[in-house]
Write a protein that holds these residues in place. Structure first.
Motif, PDB file in Angstrom:
ATOM      1  N   VAL A  57      67.450   0.036  84.458  1.00  0.00           N
ATOM      2  CA  VAL A  57      67.543  -1.164  83.618  1.00  0.00           C
ATOM      3  C   VAL A  57      68.667  -1.067  82.598  1.00  0.00           C
ATOM      4  O   VAL A  57      69.538  -1.933  82.534  1.00  0.00           O
ATOM      5  CB  VAL A  57      66.198  -1.438  82.905  1.00  0.00           C
ATOM      6  CG1 VAL A  57      66.307  -2.673  82.013  1.00  0.00           C
ATOM      7  CG2 VAL A  57      65.082  -1.606  83.915  1.00  0.00           C
ATOM      8  N   ASN A  58      68.653  -0.030  81.797  1.00  0.00           N
ATOM      9  CA  ASN A  58      69.613   0.054  80.696  1.00  0.00           C
ATOM     10  C   ASN A  58      71.051   0.082  81.179  1.00  0.00           C
ATOM     11  O   ASN A  58      71.898  -0.657  80.684  1.00  0.00           O
ATOM     12  CB  ASN A  58      69.333   1.286  79.842  1.00  0.00           C
ATOM     13  CG  ASN A  58      70.166   1.298  78.580  1.00  0.00           C
ATOM     14  OD1 ASN A  58      70.070   0.397  77.767  1.00  0.00           O
ATOM     15  ND2 ASN A  58      70.997   2.304  78.422  1.00  0.00           N
ATOM     16  N   ILE A  90      72.224  -3.223  82.578  1.00  0.00           N
ATOM     17  CA  ILE A  90      72.534  -4.201  81.531  1.00  0.00           C
ATOM     18  C   ILE A  90      73.978  -4.011  81.057  1.00  0.00           C
ATOM     19  O   ILE A  90      74.764  -4.950  80.984  1.00  0.00           O
ATOM     20  CB  ILE A  90      71.561  -4.067  80.347  1.00  0.00           C
ATOM     21  CG1 ILE A  90      70.165  -4.576  80.739  1.00  0.00           C
ATOM     22  CG2 ILE A  90      72.079  -4.839  79.134  1.00  0.00           C
ATOM     23  CD1 ILE A  90      69.103  -4.283  79.701  1.00  0.00           C
ATOM     24  N   THR A 118      59.303   0.494  85.211  1.00  0.00           N
ATOM     25  CA  THR A 118      59.065   0.505  83.769  1.00  0.00           C
ATOM     26  C   THR A 118      57.901  -0.409  83.416  1.00  0.00           C
ATOM     27  O   THR A 118      57.004  -0.035  82.648  1.00  0.00           O
ATOM     28  CB  THR A 118      60.330   0.076  83.002  1.00  0.00           C
ATOM     29  OG1 THR A 118      61.399   0.949  83.342  1.00  0.00           O
ATOM     30  CG2 THR A 118      60.110   0.126  81.504  1.00  0.00           C
ATOM     31  N   THR A 119      57.884  -1.616  83.979  1.00  0.00           N
ATOM     32  CA  THR A 119      56.808  -2.567  83.698  1.00  0.00           C
ATOM     33  C   THR A 119      55.455  -2.033  84.158  1.00  0.00           C
ATOM     34  O   THR A 119      54.466  -2.084  83.416  1.00  0.00           O
ATOM     35  CB  THR A 119      57.106  -3.919  84.380  1.00  0.00           C
ATOM     36  OG1 THR A 119      58.353  -4.417  83.884  1.00  0.00           O
ATOM     37  CG2 THR A 119      56.005  -4.927  84.098  1.00  0.00           C
ATOM     38  N   LEU A 121      68.561  -1.960  89.000  1.00  0.00           N
ATOM     39  CA  LEU A 121      67.999  -2.800  87.938  1.00  0.00           C
ATOM     40  C   LEU A 121      66.596  -3.262  88.314  1.00  0.00           C
ATOM     41  O   LEU A 121      65.658  -3.160  87.520  1.00  0.00           O
ATOM     42  CB  LEU A 121      68.908  -3.997  87.686  1.00  0.00           C
ATOM     43  CG  LEU A 121      68.389  -5.063  86.718  1.00  0.00           C
ATOM     44  CD1 LEU A 121      68.186  -4.487  85.336  1.00  0.00           C
ATOM     45  CD2 LEU A 121      69.352  -6.231  86.666  1.00  0.00           C
ATOM     46  N   TYR A 179      63.648   3.323  83.197  1.00  0.00           N
ATOM     47  CA  TYR A 179      64.396   2.399  82.343  1.00  0.00           C
ATOM     48  C   TYR A 179      65.860   2.812  82.264  1.00  0.00           C
ATOM     49  O   TYR A 179      66.766   2.015  82.512  1.00  0.00           O
ATOM     50  CB  TYR A 179      63.784   2.333  80.935  1.00  0.00           C
ATOM     51  CG  TYR A 179      64.607   1.457  80.040  1.00  0.00           C
ATOM     52  CD1 TYR A 179      64.482   0.078  80.093  1.00  0.00           C
ATOM     53  CD2 TYR A 179      65.558   2.002  79.189  1.00  0.00           C
ATOM     54  CE1 TYR A 179      65.272  -0.734  79.315  1.00  0.00           C
ATOM     55  CE2 TYR A 179      66.349   1.197  78.410  1.00  0.00           C
ATOM     56  CZ  TYR A 179      66.210  -0.169  78.471  1.00  0.00           C
ATOM     57  OH  TYR A 179      67.019  -0.975  77.705  1.00  0.00           O
ATOM     58  N   CYS A 218      64.367  -7.971  76.796  1.00  0.00           N
ATOM     59  CA  CYS A 218      63.246  -7.224  77.386  1.00  0.00           C
ATOM     60  C   CYS A 218      63.536  -5.729  77.433  1.00  0.00           C
ATOM     61  O   CYS A 218      62.667  -4.904  77.130  1.00  0.00           O
ATOM     62  CB  CYS A 218      62.954  -7.742  78.792  1.00  0.00           C
ATOM     63  SG  CYS A 218      62.377  -9.444  78.811  1.00  0.00           S
ATOM     64  N   GLY A 219      64.751  -5.384  77.811  1.00  0.00           N
ATOM     65  CA  GLY A 219      65.115  -3.979  77.899  1.00  0.00           C
ATOM     66  C   GLY A 219      65.069  -3.269  76.571  1.00  0.00           C
ATOM     67  O   GLY A 219      64.605  -2.131  76.476  1.00  0.00           O
ATOM     68  N   LEU A 267      67.553 -10.070  79.878  1.00  0.00           N
ATOM     69  CA  LEU A 267      67.419  -8.649  80.223  1.00  0.00           C
ATOM     70  C   LEU A 267      67.642  -7.765  79.003  1.00  0.00           C
ATOM     71  O   LEU A 267      66.946  -6.759  78.825  1.00  0.00           O
ATOM     72  CB  LEU A 267      68.414  -8.272  81.312  1.00  0.00           C
ATOM     73  CG  LEU A 267      68.076  -8.700  82.729  1.00  0.00           C
ATOM     74  CD1 LEU A 267      69.252  -8.419  83.657  1.00  0.00           C
ATOM     75  CD2 LEU A 267      66.837  -7.990  83.228  1.00  0.00           C
ATOM     76  N   GLY A 301      64.174  -0.173  88.573  1.00  0.00           N
ATOM     77  CA  GLY A 301      63.907   0.341  87.229  1.00  0.00           C
ATOM     78  C   GLY A 301      63.012  -0.585  86.428  1.00  0.00           C
ATOM     79  O   GLY A 301      62.095  -0.137  85.732  1.00  0.00           O
ATOM     80  N   GLY A 302      63.260  -1.894  86.530  1.00  0.00           N
ATOM     81  CA  GLY A 302      62.434  -2.864  85.809  1.00  0.00           C
ATOM     82  C   GLY A 302      60.999  -2.879  86.287  1.00  0.00           C
ATOM     83  O   GLY A 302      60.055  -2.914  85.487  1.00  0.00           O
TER      84      GLY A 302
END
Length: 195
Positions: free
Chosen positions: A154-155, A158, A119-120, A112, A150, A54-55, A51, A115-116
């Motif tokens: 995601v961020n 993490i 973002t993707t 997470l 993100y 990728c992040g 993660l 957001g992932g």
């Protein structure tokens, strides 16, 4: 003081139980570090490290290189590229604020994952549209949504997960190992993304 039951409940929620700590080797930091790779926390360590890689690549592309690449391909003027960079960092800030406001109510894992995914999808959609003068506004709007997602999910997940998924005895080593991959990814992104 006087909150032993509450502390025990939080410890149990965080996975800090006599059973989990008993599996850790006594003695040197080296033995504890080896426990990360061979013990019950190996899966968490691998997933969090992936993660982080990728992040970091997504974050650096959105925040550092997208405006630069827009200028290079002739899609924007210098002024528009700078304004776009500011918009991306504004979206990061807004996502961070939203994350702080909702993370304990919604949970880290849903944020997470959402957001992932967002973002993707944002990056894939922007790649499909392609950055050009005709589509610069649309691509920038898509990037801003990706940046918000993100930092909104995601961020922060993490950084939160790396501090919460490991018992106190190995938390520093686990966090250091997994987040060191952000630096590796940042270096690779700096070298590979512009070309």
């Amino acid at each position: 003081m006087g909150r032993a039951t509450e502390a025990a409940n939080v410890s149990e929620w965080a996975g800090i139980t006599p059973e989990s700590t008993a599996r850790l080797p006594e003695g040197s930091q080296l033995k504890r570090s080896i426990a990360l790779l061979a013990g019950p926390y190996r899966r968490n360590l691998i997933v969090l490290s992936a993660l982080c890689v990728c992040g970091s690549i997504a974050s650096l592309f959105l925040g550092s290189y997208s405006a630069f690449l827009a200028k290079v391909v002739g899609a924007t003027s210098d002024r528009a590229a700078i304004l776009f960079g500011m918009t991306i960092w504004g979206a990061y800030l807004l996502g961070n604020i939203v994350n702080i406001a909702v993370t304990d109510r919604v949970g880290r894992k849903p944020l997470l994952i959402a957001g992932g995914v967002i973002t993707t999808l944002s990056l894939l959609l922007a790649a499909w549209i392609r950055l050009s003068k005709d589509h610069a506004g649309a691509v920038f709007a898509i990037f801003a949504v990706g940046a918000f997602a993100y930092w909104g999910g995601v961020n922060q997940a993490i950084w939160q997960y790396t501090a919460e998924l490991f018992p106190a005895q190995i938390r520093g080593t686990a966090r250091g190992f997994s987040t060191s991959w952000t630096r590796t990814a940042a270096t690779a992104s700096a070298l590979l993304t512009p070309p």
